[in-house]
Scaffold this active site. Structure first.
Site, mmCIF file in Angstrom:
data_model
loop_
_atom_site.group_PDB
_atom_site.id
_atom_site.type_symbol
_atom_site.label_atom_id
_atom_site.label_comp_id
_atom_site.label_asym_id
_atom_site.label_seq_id
_atom_site.Cartn_x
_atom_site.Cartn_y
_atom_site.Cartn_z
ATOM 1 N N CYS A 132 84.522 -22.143 -54.914
ATOM 2 C CA CYS A 132 84.836 -22.553 -53.534
ATOM 3 C C CYS A 132 86.362 -22.573 -53.317
ATOM 4 O O CYS A 132 86.991 -21.544 -53.323
ATOM 5 C CB CYS A 132 84.178 -23.887 -53.202
ATOM 6 S SG CYS A 132 84.049 -24.166 -51.424
ATOM 7 N N HIS A 242 78.409 -22.833 -54.572
ATOM 8 C CA HIS A 242 78.516 -23.900 -55.579
ATOM 9 C C HIS A 242 77.371 -23.823 -56.585
ATOM 10 O O HIS A 242 76.373 -24.548 -56.452
ATOM 11 C CB HIS A 242 78.507 -25.272 -54.895
ATOM 12 C CG HIS A 242 79.811 -25.628 -54.251
ATOM 13 N ND1 HIS A 242 80.843 -26.232 -54.942
ATOM 14 C CD2 HIS A 242 80.259 -25.445 -52.988
ATOM 15 C CE1 HIS A 242 81.869 -26.425 -54.119
ATOM 16 N NE2 HIS A 242 81.539 -25.953 -52.929
ATOM 17 N N GLU A 244 77.244 -25.047 -59.511
ATOM 18 C CA GLU A 244 77.073 -26.324 -60.234
ATOM 19 C C GLU A 244 76.140 -27.268 -59.480
ATOM 20 O O GLU A 244 75.405 -28.035 -60.087
ATOM 21 C CB GLU A 244 78.451 -26.967 -60.503
ATOM 22 C CG GLU A 244 79.073 -27.762 -59.368
ATOM 23 C CD GLU A 244 79.595 -26.894 -58.226
ATOM 24 O OE1 GLU A 244 79.488 -25.656 -58.295
ATOM 25 O OE2 GLU A 244 80.102 -27.471 -57.241
#
Ligand code: MN
Length: 267
Positions: A132, A242, A244
């Site tokens: 990001c 994202h 994660e």
């Protein structure tokens, strides 16, 4: 006296065993530094990065914001890879522009730290994963530029990947572990190889994106509206979405290979 010597010898042996164990751990599992933000006196970073790194077989270590290039070099000498994480917008002055509108939110202290870490990691040849803000920042470090606000700047673009030019919401209101728009991956890219798919559903929490890619930057994934969603550069993989959160919050293992690849490159 003999008793004291024995105790000392035992203590020395114990210390040696501890040192050896520590050495094994350092050699066995790569240490991945996670860049953190700074928010009103607190070091600030989502735990999802650590969760994903741990699941990928790495040892996550949070790096507090650094104040000098020397400190960045020193901090990075203790890690085997670096994740540049999400956060506020990169100061447009870094790519020669003024602030476009009131949606642009800059954290100057965070910028200072992240640019120092990025430059030091590049110099050291560390494997880097930008996510990001980290993806956008690395592009600026390499001489690229950004759209400062997609809704007001990108609407005039006619680029599209699969023929449809329908507007895509890049700032989703759905939960952060849920994918809401597709990305289309370039064949022969590292990311395509890592993820094993030509297209994937990802989450989206950005209002900025890569405009002009930096020198040597290869765009390897776009959304259907043409917005850059991933790029690569000599040992660096950067993604706009994202992974994660898709893993740590959504329980989706599809994107875990991005972290496994980083850990693998750090060995
Ligand atoms: Mn997006």
């Amino acid at each position: 006296m003999a008793r004291t010597n024995m105790t000392l010898r035992k203590a020395a042996c114990f210390a040696l065993v501890l040192l050896l164990l520590a050495g094994c751990a350092r050699g066995g599992a790569p240490v991945v530094g996670i860049s953190a933000g700074w928010d009103r006196g607190r070091i600030d970073v989502s735990d999802a990065y650590a969760v994903a790194v741990r699941a990928a077989g790495g040892v996550p270590v949070v790096l507090p914001p650094v104040l000098s290039f020397h400190e960045a070099v020193e901090a990075l000498s203790h890690v085997d890879a670096l994740i540049l994480t999400g956060g506020e917008d990169v100061d447009p002055a870094r790519y020669g522009e003024g602030i476009w509108n009131e949606t642009v939110e800059v954290n100057y202290r965070r910028d200072t730290s992240d640019f120092l870490l990025a430059r030091a990691a590049l110099d050291a040849g560390l494997p880097i994963l930008g996510i990001c803000r980290g993806e956008q920042l690395m592009n600026v470090v390499l001489g690229g530029t950004l759209y400062q606000d997609l809704p007001t700047q990108y609407t005039t673009q006619k680029t599209s990947v699969n023929g449809t030019a329908s507007a895509i919401k890049h700032r989703q209101s759905e939960p952060d572990g849920v994918g809401t728009h597709m990305i289309y991956l370039e064949p022969d890219s590292r990311l395509r190889e890592i993820l094993g798919a030509d297209s994937l559903m990802v989450n989206s929490f950005h209002h900025q994106a890569v405009k002009e890619p930096g020198a040597g930057v290869r765009v390897v994934a776009r959304a259907a509206d043409g917005v850059v969603e991933a790029w690569e550069y000599d040992g660096i993989v950067c993604v706009q979405f994202h992974p994660e959160l898709l893993y740590a919050r959504g329980g989706d293992t599809t994107f875990l290979p991005i972290f496994q690849d980083l850990v693998h490159r750090a060995r």
